[in-house]
Design an enzyme around this catalytic site. Structure first.
Site, short mmCIF file in Angstrom:
data_model
loop_
_atom_site.label_atom_id
_atom_site.label_comp_id
_atom_site.label_asym_id
_atom_site.label_seq_id
_atom_site.Cartn_x
_atom_site.Cartn_y
_atom_site.Cartn_z
NE ARG A 78 -2.90 2.55 2.81
CZ ARG A 78 -2.69 3.22 3.93
NH1 ARG A 78 -2.28 2.80 4.91
NH2 ARG A 78 -3.20 4.65 4.03
CG HIS A 122 -0.55 9.10 3.83
ND1 HIS A 122 -0.72 7.65 4.00
CD2 HIS A 122 -0.17 9.55 5.06
CE1 HIS A 122 -0.35 7.38 5.25
NE2 HIS A 122 0.15 8.51 5.99
CD GLU A 167 -3.77 7.46 10.23
OE1 GLU A 167 -3.04 8.36 10.67
OE2 GLU A 167 -3.41 6.34 10.30
CG ASN A 295 -4.69 3.43 9.14
OD1 ASN A 295 -4.91 2.19 8.28
ND2 ASN A 295 -4.43 4.43 8.42
CE1 TYR A 297 0.73 2.77 13.88
CE2 TYR A 297 -1.20 3.84 12.82
CZ TYR A 297 0.08 3.24 12.69
OH TYR A 297 0.45 3.21 11.47
CD GLU A 365 -1.20 3.88 8.39
OE1 GLU A 365 -0.61 4.40 9.61
OE2 GLU A 365 -1.40 4.74 7.44
O1 IFM Z 1 3.33 7.28 10.13
C1 IFM Z 1 2.10 7.63 10.35
C2 IFM Z 1 1.24 7.34 9.26
O2 IFM Z 1 1.69 8.38 8.18
C3 IFM Z 1 -0.15 7.52 9.26
N1 IFM Z 1 -0.74 6.60 10.28
C4 IFM Z 1 0.07 6.82 11.60
C5 IFM Z 1 1.72 6.43 11.55
C6 IFM Z 1 2.47 6.30 12.51
O3 IFM Z 1 2.28 7.58 13.39
#
Ligand code: IFM
Length: 462
Positions: A78, A122, A167, A295, A297, A365
């Site tokens: 991606r 992005h 995002e 995405n 985290y 992500e």
């Molecule tokens: O690096 C970023 C990415 O560009 C978008 N999502 C989170 C990642 C980590 O912060």
């Protein structure tokens, strides 16, 4: 542990990057300046004064990078297309050299049997459009639809899977409320307006691409996190509702239910004028999609602190929730300070499956930043990242076992890269990049990922 934790046949094993974070060649090939070129040049905006001018030099080294991906056995890659490389002015004629770069990149991937997945935006808005108002202006949505159609027209013979925005919460609220991302605006109402225009841009682009043909598998990438109240008390529950509202549901509801959530509109109290969004906008935003890119985290644990807002410090990205505290736990953290909580991933995926059904999901992500250092042999032992990936893939597997239609996983990121306001200090790659020489060294996590891909899953039972 015995046995194996295997994923379904056809599960997509991928890695992700984005244009400004890896390409470099900022002033080459006819590329125009983006808001991140401008922002990164302002002293104090990016740690170490770093910029994406050279980054991982992927623009020149993409063949080496696709060979690396092939060596890992990736099924999909991606990447994002840089709007200012394709339309230096953000509108008008396309730059053929820009489109050619992405054609060559896609061809190189296809030659290695790797599926290209394209994200159209992005965060690198052409500066020329920012000068006309950027995402605060509705006009930008129309320009994005034109750009999306141009890129789709040029790459549709090579690329099947497309996502419009990456995002949008970050683009809107980090960029326009907190001002810690480009374009560095600090105004809550502008942030909310930008969020709406980003969604309108998504809707109009979807329409423009589908008008060309019925081919694209289309989606969007949202950063979504579960939000948990710090206590059973009603005030903390309300804090969780508000953060979930402005972070998750502000995007999920218009996209998949056709309206903004009533409680969020009330919380925002007229900011950004969302309640005036017309039926046309909402219908475009809610046009059916083929997939949702998630995405993930971390999880947020929140508490109400009515005695806030605090004085001083940078403005909060949490519009209408400045009195909410993000409570730290004793969970392990990445070097970026982000708490590691794999259980948030299956919780999130199950929620999406239950509350927003019939959407094929992809984790587009997931990854961790550590301060990796090559050892004396030149290897990069990154056990902490391996543990992170292993834990999150197990969570993804649990979600599938629980009935979620999860079809793929993309590790963030293939390469160490420009981590926005953090510059190059934070390394997310499974491949180490020595920036002065641009030498690439697969970390231990890359070898571990290669084995997982080859096995179709993880060692040890779920
Ligand atoms: O690096 C970023 C990415 O560009 C978008 N999502 C989170 C990642 C980590 O912060």
């Amino acid at each position: 542990m015995t046995g194996e934790t295997l994923f379904p046949a056809g599960f997509v094993w991928g890695a992700a990057t984005s244009a400004y974070q890896i390409e470099g060649a900022a002033a080459q090939g006819g590329r125009g300046p983006s808001i991140w070129d401008t922002f990164a040049r302002v002293p104090g905006r990016v740690a170490g004064g770093h910029t994406g001018e050279v980054a991982a030099d992927h623009y020149h080294r993409y063949r080496q990078d696709t060979a690396l991906m092939a060596d890992l056995g990736l099924g999909a890659y991606r990447f994002s297309v840089a709007w200012p490389r394709v339309q230096p002015e953000g509108r008008g004629p396309v730059n053929p050299e820009g489109l050619d770069f992405y054609r060559r990149l896609a061809d190189s991937l296809l030659e290695h049997g790797i599926e290209p997945w394209v994200t159209l935006y992005h965060w690198d808005l052409p500066q020329a459009l920012q000068d006309r108002g950027g995402w605060a202006s509705r006009e930008t949505a129309g320009r994005f639809a034109d750009y999306a159609a141009a890129v789709y027209g040029a790459l549709r013979d090579r690329v099947a899977n497309w996502t419009t925005l990456n995002e949008p919460w970050c683009a809107a609220f980090l960029g326009h409320a907190a001002g810690i991302h480009a374009p560095g605006v600090q105004d809550p109402a502008t942030a909310v307006r930008a969020a709406h225009h980003l969604l309108v841009a998504h809707g109009q682009a979807t329409r423009a691409m589908r008008a060309i043909d019925a081919g694209p598998r289309l989606g969007i990438n949202l950063n979504l996190d579960p939000v948990t109240p710090a206590s059973d008390g009603p005030a903390d529950a309300d804090a969780a509702r508000r953060i979930d509202g402005v972070y998750n549901r502000l995007f999920l509801d218009p996209l998949f239910r056709g309206s903004y959530p009533a409680d969020v509109l009330q919380d925002l109290g007229g900011l950004g004028g969302l309640e005036e969004a017309g039926d046309d906008d909402l219908a475009a935003i809610a046009a059916p999609l083929d997939l949702l890119g998630v995405n993930y985290y971390r999880r947020w644990v929140v508490a109400a602190r009515p005695e806030w807002p605090r004085l001083g410090g940078p403005p909060s990205p949490w519009v209408a929730a400045g009195d909410v505290e993000f409570v730290a736990s004793d969970r392990p953290r990445t070097d970026l300070g982000w708490e590691i909580d794999p259980s948030g991933l299956d919780e999130l995926l199950l929620r999406l499956h239950t509350e927003y059904p019939s959407l094929p999901l992809y984790v587009t992500e997931n990854g961790a930043a550590f301060d990796d250092v090559p050892d004396a042999k030149g290897l990069v032992p990154d056990q902490a990242r391996i543990r992170f990936l292993d834990g999150h893939l197990r969570a993804a597997h649990r979600a599938i076992q629980g009935g979620v239609d999860l079809r793929g996983y993309f590790v963030w990121s293939l390469l160490d890269n420009f981590e926005w306001a953090e510059g190059y200090a934070m390394r997310f790659g499974i491949v180490y990049v020595d920036f002065p020489t641009q030498r690439r060294t697969p970390k231990d996590s890359a070898r571990w990922y290669r084995e997982a891909i080859a096995r179709g899953g993880l060692n040890g039972s779920p």
